[in-house]
Design an enzyme around this catalytic site. Structure first.
Site, PDB file in Angstrom:
ATOM      1  N   TYR A   1      -8.009 -35.599   3.396  1.00  0.00           N
ATOM      2  CA  TYR A   1      -7.880 -34.204   3.842  1.00  0.00           C
ATOM      3  C   TYR A   1      -8.267 -33.235   2.717  1.00  0.00           C
ATOM      4  O   TYR A   1      -8.961 -32.249   2.955  1.00  0.00           O
ATOM      5  CB  TYR A   1      -6.445 -33.939   4.320  1.00  0.00           C
ATOM      6  CG  TYR A   1      -6.304 -32.645   5.083  1.00  0.00           C
ATOM      7  CD1 TYR A   1      -6.688 -32.567   6.417  1.00  0.00           C
ATOM      8  CD2 TYR A   1      -5.802 -31.496   4.469  1.00  0.00           C
ATOM      9  CE1 TYR A   1      -6.585 -31.373   7.124  1.00  0.00           C
ATOM     10  CE2 TYR A   1      -5.695 -30.305   5.165  1.00  0.00           C
ATOM     11  CZ  TYR A   1      -6.082 -30.252   6.489  1.00  0.00           C
ATOM     12  OH  TYR A   1      -5.980 -29.065   7.185  1.00  0.00           O
TER      13      TYR A   1
ATOM     14  N   HIS B   1      -2.442 -24.213   0.076  1.00  0.00           N
ATOM     15  CA  HIS B   1      -1.467 -24.991   0.844  1.00  0.00           C
ATOM     16  C   HIS B   1      -1.199 -26.344   0.186  1.00  0.00           C
ATOM     17  O   HIS B   1      -2.130 -27.039  -0.200  1.00  0.00           O
ATOM     18  CB  HIS B   1      -2.004 -25.247   2.264  1.00  0.00           C
ATOM     19  CG  HIS B   1      -1.883 -24.061   3.160  1.00  0.00           C
ATOM     20  ND1 HIS B   1      -2.083 -24.126   4.514  1.00  0.00           N
ATOM     21  CD2 HIS B   1      -1.564 -22.770   2.896  1.00  0.00           C
ATOM     22  CE1 HIS B   1      -1.908 -22.936   5.046  1.00  0.00           C
ATOM     23  NE2 HIS B   1      -1.606 -22.094   4.084  1.00  0.00           N
TER      24      HIS B   1
ATOM     25  N   LYS C   1     -14.172 -30.402   7.905  1.00  0.00           N
ATOM     26  CA  LYS C   1     -15.045 -30.985   6.874  1.00  0.00           C
ATOM     27  C   LYS C   1     -16.455 -30.386   6.861  1.00  0.00           C
ATOM     28  O   LYS C   1     -17.212 -30.615   5.910  1.00  0.00           O
ATOM     29  CB  LYS C   1     -15.157 -32.507   7.079  1.00  0.00           C
ATOM     30  CG  LYS C   1     -13.880 -33.247   6.791  1.00  0.00           C
ATOM     31  CD  LYS C   1     -13.513 -33.145   5.319  1.00  0.00           C
ATOM     32  CE  LYS C   1     -12.153 -33.700   4.984  1.00  0.00           C
ATOM     33  NZ  LYS C   1     -11.511 -33.016   3.854  1.00  0.00           N
TER      34      LYS C   1
ATOM     35  N   PRO D   1     -14.554 -30.463  14.322  1.00  0.00           N
ATOM     36  CA  PRO D   1     -13.848 -29.587  13.380  1.00  0.00           C
ATOM     37  C   PRO D   1     -12.483 -30.101  12.922  1.00  0.00           C
ATOM     38  O   PRO D   1     -11.905 -29.545  11.997  1.00  0.00           O
ATOM     39  CB  PRO D   1     -13.690 -28.284  14.177  1.00  0.00           C
ATOM     40  CG  PRO D   1     -13.786 -28.681  15.609  1.00  0.00           C
ATOM     41  CD  PRO D   1     -14.687 -29.874  15.665  1.00  0.00           C
TER      42      PRO D   1
ATOM     43  N   TYR E   1      -1.185 -29.437  13.274  1.00  0.00           N
ATOM     44  CA  TYR E   1      -2.088 -30.176  14.161  1.00  0.00           C
ATOM     45  C   TYR E   1      -1.196 -30.857  15.197  1.00  0.00           C
ATOM     46  O   TYR E   1      -0.330 -31.651  14.828  1.00  0.00           O
ATOM     47  CB  TYR E   1      -2.861 -31.239  13.393  1.00  0.00           C
ATOM     48  CG  TYR E   1      -3.914 -30.700  12.431  1.00  0.00           C
ATOM     49  CD1 TYR E   1      -5.235 -30.542  12.832  1.00  0.00           C
ATOM     50  CD2 TYR E   1      -3.592 -30.387  11.107  1.00  0.00           C
ATOM     51  CE1 TYR E   1      -6.214 -30.078  11.957  1.00  0.00           C
ATOM     52  CE2 TYR E   1      -4.568 -29.924  10.224  1.00  0.00           C
ATOM     53  CZ  TYR E   1      -5.872 -29.773  10.655  1.00  0.00           C
ATOM     54  OH  TYR E   1      -6.841 -29.313   9.788  1.00  0.00           O
TER      55      TYR E   1
HETATM   56  C1  PHB Z   1      -9.594 -23.061  11.089  1.00  0.00           C
HETATM   57  O1  PHB Z   1      -8.794 -22.395  10.413  1.00  0.00           O
HETATM   58  O2  PHB Z   1     -10.469 -22.506  11.784  1.00  0.00           O
HETATM   59  C2  PHB Z   1      -9.501 -24.537  11.050  1.00  0.00           C
HETATM   60  C3  PHB Z   1      -8.572 -25.130  10.229  1.00  0.00           C
HETATM   61  C4  PHB Z   1      -8.466 -26.507  10.189  1.00  0.00           C
HETATM   62  C5  PHB Z   1      -9.291 -27.284  10.972  1.00  0.00           C
HETATM   63  C6  PHB Z   1     -10.236 -26.699  11.786  1.00  0.00           C
HETATM   64  C7  PHB Z   1     -10.342 -25.317  11.832  1.00  0.00           C
HETATM   65  O3  PHB Z   1      -9.137 -28.630  10.931  1.00  0.00           O
END
Ligand code: PHB
Ligand code: APR
Length: 392
Positions: free
Chosen positions: A385, A72, A296, A292, A200
């Site tokens: 990130y 990505h 990280k 989460p 997000y």
């Molecule tokens: C996930 O794909 O489970 C996932 C992706 C990004 C995050 C947290 C979990 O920030």
């Protein structure tokens, strides 16, 4: 039995360390409480930093990852009803790789089996002994028998609830902790992702995240309260709530279907200092937990393992010196605290808090508006990130 390094725990930290040591010609035995199938049934986040991928490549086990992973170049932030893209590739010249942590664990397990290294699964009553002396050892029970493993060092890779940190006297370390007043309800479903990049979402009703595992499998999350029961969330209720928290065009495009996994996870930031006590090293979730948001957890475990493999290799190759081993904890913690800071900040900006009200909501929206409109702020976000660089 005797080995050079006893590794407690066959999660991503323990398995990655096992492979790094094997490659350096250092003998290690892994002792794991659960079965291999149980370890592989745990569903975790799915975004890998460059440093994590580089370690798998350097071990020669990134074949499946390169076939199946989704690279990505950007990520979306949604707030106040609109979507905004952070162009990570242009801002910092890097990518993130979307590949489930369960798949990383599977690749590591297969590599370990292929090289014939020993992992003892379903070991009970694991206890650590003499970690502050020159000859530490581990006792455990397997199939009703009491067994002992002698070693030069112990790597505590046994997660937040493991035996390693618990073996230390309280005076040996200090803990730092923040518990968040909400959890994440996650759903895995065999439906195509709503967007080809992650979204997000900040919403008055609470945070939401659209992620994926492949072109046909999606991973979605919504913020929920910590004391909610997963049984109270039917699939229909989940999809309805997720859609309400996304901008309208995303909600309209969303394809829903039956969940294949559904669970609630609490959110916590936690750090132990130092990460070494005598001949015991803590690595991964045994030493620190991050919420989460930003994914990280596994990536921090991977940088700990990188520093630990470096220090142990130096010890065995350079006449048993402690120079790099003495650096282990401080070196890890410098990177750990930066990721703890980023995860805390990203969590704080995206979630609805019980005590901040509408004022808090507007402040978050202002911060997000600044973040997506300022190239400097966007670049700082992107740099964190994709993962800050390793020191060695
Ligand atoms: C996930 O794909 O489970 C996932 C992706 C990004 C995050 C947290 C979990 O920030
Ligand atoms: N004895 C032996 N093994 C133990 C014990 C014990 N007393 N306690 C726990 N374990 C095992 C667990 O069963 C688990 O397989 O240690 C392992 C720890 O694995 P994780 O909890 O996944 O921790 P870690 O390997 O540090 O993973 C770091 O990856 O999957 C993510 O969420 C995880 O983000 C975290 C990161």
């Amino acid at each position: 039995m005797k080995t050079q390094v006893a590794i407690i725990g066959a999660g991503p930290s323990g398995l990655l360390l096992g492979q790094r040591l094997h490659q350096a010609g250092i003998d290690a035995v892994i002792i794991e409480r659960k079965s291999a199938d149980y370890v592989l049934s745990r569903i975790r986040a799915g975004v890998l930093e460059r440093g994590t991928v580089a370690q798998l490549e350097q071990l020669g086990i990134a074949g499946r990852l390169h076939e199946q992973a989704l690279p990505h170049d950007g990520v979306e932030l949604s707030f106040a009803g609109a979507r905004h893209r952070i162009d990570i590739g242009t801002l910092v010249g890097k990518q993130v790789i979307v590949y489930g942590q369960t798949e990383v664990t599977r690749d590591l397990m297969e590599a370990r089996a292929a090289c014939g290294a020993l992992t003892i699964y379903e070991a009970d009553d694991v206890e650590l002994h003499d970690v502050d002396g020159a000859a530490p050892w581990v006792s455990y029970r397997k199939d009703g028998q009491s067994l002992r493993l002698d070693c030069d060092f112990i790597a505590g890779c046994d997660g937040f609830h493991g035996a390693s940190r618990a073996a230390l006297p309280a005076s040996a370390f200090k803990t730092y902790e923040k518990v968040y007043p909400f959890g994440w309800l996650g759903v895995l479903a065999d439906v195509p992702p709503v967007s080809h990049e992650l979204i997000y979402a900040n919403h008055e009703r609470g945070f939401a995240l659209c992620s994926m595992r492949s072109h046909t499998r999606s991973r979605y999350y919504i913020q929920c309260s910590v004391d909610e029961k997963v049984e109270a969330w039917s699939d229909d209720l989940f999809w309805e709530e997720l859609k309400r928290r996304l901008p309208q065009e995303a909600a309209e495009k969303m394809i829903t279907g039956p969940s294949i996994e559904k669970s609630i996870a609490p959110l916590r930031s936690f750090v132990v200092e130092p990460m070494r006590f005598g001949r015991l090293f803590l690595a991964g979730d045994a030493a620190h937990i991050v919420p989460p948001t930003g994914a990280k957890g596994l990536n921090l475990a991977a940088s700990d393992v990188h520093y630990l493999a470096h220090a142990l290799t130096d010890f065995y190759q350079q006449g048993r010196r402690f120079t790099e081993i003495d650096q282990y904890s401080a070196r890890c913690l410098r990177r750990v605290w930066k990721a703890v800071r980023f995860s805390w900040w990203f969590t704080t900006m995206m979630h609805r808090f019980p005590d901040t009200g509408d004022f808090g909501q507007r402040i978050q929206e202002a911060e997000l508006a600044y973040l997506v409109s300022s190239e400097h702020a966007s670049a700082a976000f992107a740099e964190n990130y994709v993962g800050l660089p390793y020191e060695v």
